[in-house]
Write a protein that holds these residues in place. Structure first.
Motif, PDB file in Angstrom:
ATOM      1  N   SER A   7      12.676   4.105  -1.603  1.00  0.00           N
ATOM      2  CA  SER A   7      12.860   2.688  -1.294  1.00  0.00           C
ATOM      3  C   SER A   7      11.956   2.236  -0.146  1.00  0.00           C
ATOM      4  N   PHE A   8      11.710   0.952  -0.117  1.00  0.00           N
ATOM      5  CA  PHE A   8      10.890   0.297   0.899  1.00  0.00           C
ATOM      6  C   PHE A   8      11.512   0.482   2.274  1.00  0.00           C
ATOM      7  N   SER A   9      10.666   0.701   3.295  1.00  0.00           N
ATOM      8  CA  SER A   9      11.180   0.944   4.646  1.00  0.00           C
ATOM      9  C   SER A   9      10.210   0.408   5.690  1.00  0.00           C
ATOM     10  N   ILE A  10      10.572   0.569   6.948  1.00  0.00           N
ATOM     11  CA  ILE A  10       9.685   0.121   8.019  1.00  0.00           C
ATOM     12  C   ILE A  10       8.406   0.961   8.079  1.00  0.00           C
ATOM     13  N   ALA A  11       8.381   2.111   7.428  1.00  0.00           N
ATOM     14  CA  ALA A  11       7.125   2.870   7.337  1.00  0.00           C
ATOM     15  C   ALA A  11       6.093   2.084   6.536  1.00  0.00           C
ATOM     16  N   ASP A  12       6.523   1.477   5.450  1.00  0.00           N
ATOM     17  CA  ASP A  12       5.623   0.651   4.642  1.00  0.00           C
ATOM     18  C   ASP A  12       5.190  -0.594   5.410  1.00  0.00           C
ATOM     19  N   ILE A  13       6.096  -1.135   6.211  1.00  0.00           N
ATOM     20  CA  ILE A  13       5.763  -2.298   7.027  1.00  0.00           C
ATOM     21  C   ILE A  13       4.706  -1.939   8.066  1.00  0.00           C
ATOM     22  N   ALA A  14       4.793  -0.750   8.631  1.00  0.00           N
ATOM     23  CA  ALA A  14       3.820  -0.337   9.646  1.00  0.00           C
ATOM     24  C   ALA A  14       2.430  -0.146   9.059  1.00  0.00           C
ATOM     25  N   VAL A  15       2.355   0.436   7.878  1.00  0.00           N
ATOM     26  CA  VAL A  15       1.059   0.757   7.268  1.00  0.00           C
ATOM     27  C   VAL A  15       0.492  -0.421   6.487  1.00  0.00           C
ATOM     28  N   GLY A  16       1.353  -1.291   5.974  1.00  0.00           N
ATOM     29  CA  GLY A  16       0.933  -2.373   5.088  1.00  0.00           C
ATOM     30  C   GLY A  16      -0.188  -3.259   5.606  1.00  0.00           C
ATOM     31  N   PRO A  17      -0.113  -3.771   6.849  1.00  0.00           N
ATOM     32  CA  PRO A  17      -1.196  -4.639   7.329  1.00  0.00           C
ATOM     33  C   PRO A  17      -2.558  -3.938   7.372  1.00  0.00           C
ATOM     34  N   LEU A  18      -2.570  -2.639   7.625  1.00  0.00           N
ATOM     35  CA  LEU A  18      -3.838  -1.904   7.643  1.00  0.00           C
ATOM     36  C   LEU A  18      -4.331  -1.639   6.224  1.00  0.00           C
ATOM     37  N   ALA A  19      -3.396  -1.508   5.291  1.00  0.00           N
ATOM     38  CA  ALA A  19      -3.799  -1.401   3.887  1.00  0.00           C
ATOM     39  C   ALA A  19      -4.431  -2.708   3.429  1.00  0.00           C
ATOM     40  N   TYR A  20      -3.883  -3.829   3.885  1.00  0.00           N
ATOM     41  CA  TYR A  20      -4.483  -5.126   3.554  1.00  0.00           C
ATOM     42  C   TYR A  20      -5.930  -5.184   4.035  1.00  0.00           C
ATOM     43  N   ARG A  21      -6.158  -4.720   5.249  1.00  0.00           N
ATOM     44  CA  ARG A  21      -7.528  -4.719   5.773  1.00  0.00           C
ATOM     45  C   ARG A  21      -8.428  -3.830   4.923  1.00  0.00           C
ATOM     46  N   TRP A  22      -7.932  -2.683   4.548  1.00  0.00           N
ATOM     47  CA  TRP A  22      -8.731  -1.759   3.743  1.00  0.00           C
ATOM     48  C   TRP A  22      -9.113  -2.380   2.407  1.00  0.00           C
ATOM     49  N   PHE A  23      -8.164  -3.065   1.786  1.00  0.00           N
ATOM     50  CA  PHE A  23      -8.426  -3.665   0.478  1.00  0.00           C
ATOM     51  C   PHE A  23      -9.224  -4.971   0.571  1.00  0.00           C
ATOM     52  N   THR A  24      -9.360  -5.540   1.751  1.00  0.00           N
ATOM     53  CA  THR A  24      -9.989  -6.844   1.898  1.00  0.00           C
ATOM     54  C   THR A  24     -11.372  -6.777   2.540  1.00  0.00           C
ATOM     55  N   LEU A  25     -11.599  -5.826   3.405  1.00  0.00           N
ATOM     56  CA  LEU A  25     -12.898  -5.714   4.059  1.00  0.00           C
ATOM     57  C   LEU A  25     -13.997  -5.440   3.022  1.00  0.00           C
ATOM     58  N   PRO A  26     -15.193  -5.958   3.239  1.00  0.00           N
ATOM     59  CA  PRO A  26     -16.277  -5.804   2.266  1.00  0.00           C
ATOM     60  C   PRO A  26     -16.950  -4.432   2.341  1.00  0.00           C
ATOM     61  N   VAL A  27     -16.233  -3.417   1.872  1.00  0.00           N
ATOM     62  CA  VAL A  27     -16.763  -2.055   1.849  1.00  0.00           C
ATOM     63  C   VAL A  27     -16.450  -1.428   0.492  1.00  0.00           C
ATOM     64  N   GLU A  28     -17.159  -0.358   0.178  1.00  0.00           N
ATOM     65  CA  GLU A  28     -16.888   0.372  -1.054  1.00  0.00           C
ATOM     66  C   GLU A  28     -15.654   1.245  -0.865  1.00  0.00           C
ATOM     67  N   ARG A  29     -14.749   1.193  -1.818  1.00  0.00           N
ATOM     68  CA  ARG A  29     -13.503   1.954  -1.734  1.00  0.00           C
ATOM     69  C   ARG A  29     -13.325   2.844  -2.954  1.00  0.00           C
ATOM     70  N   PRO A  30     -12.960   4.102  -2.750  1.00  0.00           N
ATOM     71  CA  PRO A  30     -12.578   4.928  -3.905  1.00  0.00           C
ATOM     72  C   PRO A  30     -11.354   4.299  -4.563  1.00  0.00           C
ATOM     73  N   HIS A  31     -11.218   4.469  -5.854  1.00  0.00           N
ATOM     74  CA  HIS A  31     -10.033   3.921  -6.527  1.00  0.00           C
ATOM     75  C   HIS A  31      -8.918   4.957  -6.471  1.00  0.00           C
ATOM     76  N   TYR A  32      -7.917   4.653  -5.686  1.00  0.00           N
ATOM     77  CA  TYR A  32      -6.749   5.517  -5.553  1.00  0.00           C
ATOM     78  C   TYR A  32      -5.591   4.873  -6.317  1.00  0.00           C
ATOM     79  N   ASN A  33      -5.233   5.440  -7.452  1.00  0.00           N
ATOM     80  CA  ASN A  33      -4.208   4.843  -8.309  1.00  0.00           C
ATOM     81  C   ASN A  33      -2.874   4.653  -7.605  1.00  0.00           C
ATOM     82  N   ASN A  34      -2.469   5.653  -6.844  1.00  0.00           N
ATOM     83  CA  ASN A  34      -1.148   5.603  -6.231  1.00  0.00           C
ATOM     84  C   ASN A  34      -1.098   4.628  -5.063  1.00  0.00           C
TER      85      ASN A  34
END
Length: 212
Positions: free
Chosen positions: A161-188
């Motif tokens: 289930s969703f927890s504050i761990a996801d809340i802590a990491v989520g904003p940095l995941a947003y940056r990773w997915f939004t910044l103009p860089v090449e990203r490996p495709h990680y399905n999970n």
């Protein structure tokens, strides 16, 4: 007389550390007042602020007479105080899973994410160094690869289930997915991030703010 139930968050909305606090408050339906502080607004190095938070960084939470700083400690405090046990388990094993990702976010992912963010967003285009950006990009790719391997066997960072761990990491995941860089495709990681994007509070306090 101080309102013992009043919640105030000192910090600017485009800080990832402020965003996770605002996100949690929204998830647990606790209204608060957010005061712009730090970055372009300043004020976080003045004596009044330093008396509350000696590090001079944001956010700082004021809850009645209580002052709490360090963003992940604020997450724990809020979850404990408002008994958000679904977001922060009370059993020792469940809590340890959440805590380890909170610590990982601070010690490993946050410095790498900040380097990439600063070298692109906070650096004028004519001063950006491709080698420095690539170094930071590769470091982030490695860390999200680690995350991907874990999420192969877990729905969320803290377990099923969703927890504050996801809340802590989520904003940095947003940056990773939004910044103009090449990203490996990680399905999970993609599946997990897509689930976060469906949460109204994440969209409001992270996605809609954007990168600045």
């Amino acid at each position: 007389m101080t309102n013992r139930n009043a919640l105030t968050v000192l910090g600017r909305s485009n800080s990832s550390n402020v965003q996770k606090v605002m996100w949690l408050l929204d998830e647990i339906e606790q209204p608060c007042v957010r005061v712009d502080m730090g970055g372009q607004f300043g004020g976080n190095k003045e004596a009044d602020y330093l008396a509350k938070n000696p590090n001079g960084v944001v956010p700082t939470l004021i809850h009645g007479d209580v002052v709490v700083w360090e963003s992940n400690t604020i997450l724990r405090y809020l979850a404990n105080h408002f008994r958000a046990n679904g977001l922060y388990p009370t059993d020792s094993v469940g809590r340890s899973w959440v805590d380890r990702w909170l610590d990982w976010q601070l010690s490993s992912l946050a410095p790498a994410s900040r380097n990439l963010f600063m070298r692109i967003i906070r650096t004028p285009a004519d001063q950006r160094r491709p080698d420095a950006i690539e170094e930071a990009r590769a470091q982030n790719a490695e860390l999200f690869g680690l995350l991907d391997r874990f999420l192969e066997r877990s729905e969320y960072l803290g377990g099923a289930s969703f927890s504050i761990a996801d809340i802590a990491v989520g904003p940095l995941a947003y940056r990773w997915f939004t910044l103009p860089v090449e990203r490996p495709h990680y399905n999970n990681v993609q599946r997990w991030y897509d689930a976060l994007c469906k949460r109204e509070a994440f969209r409001k306090h992270v996605i809609e703010i954007g990168l600045s």
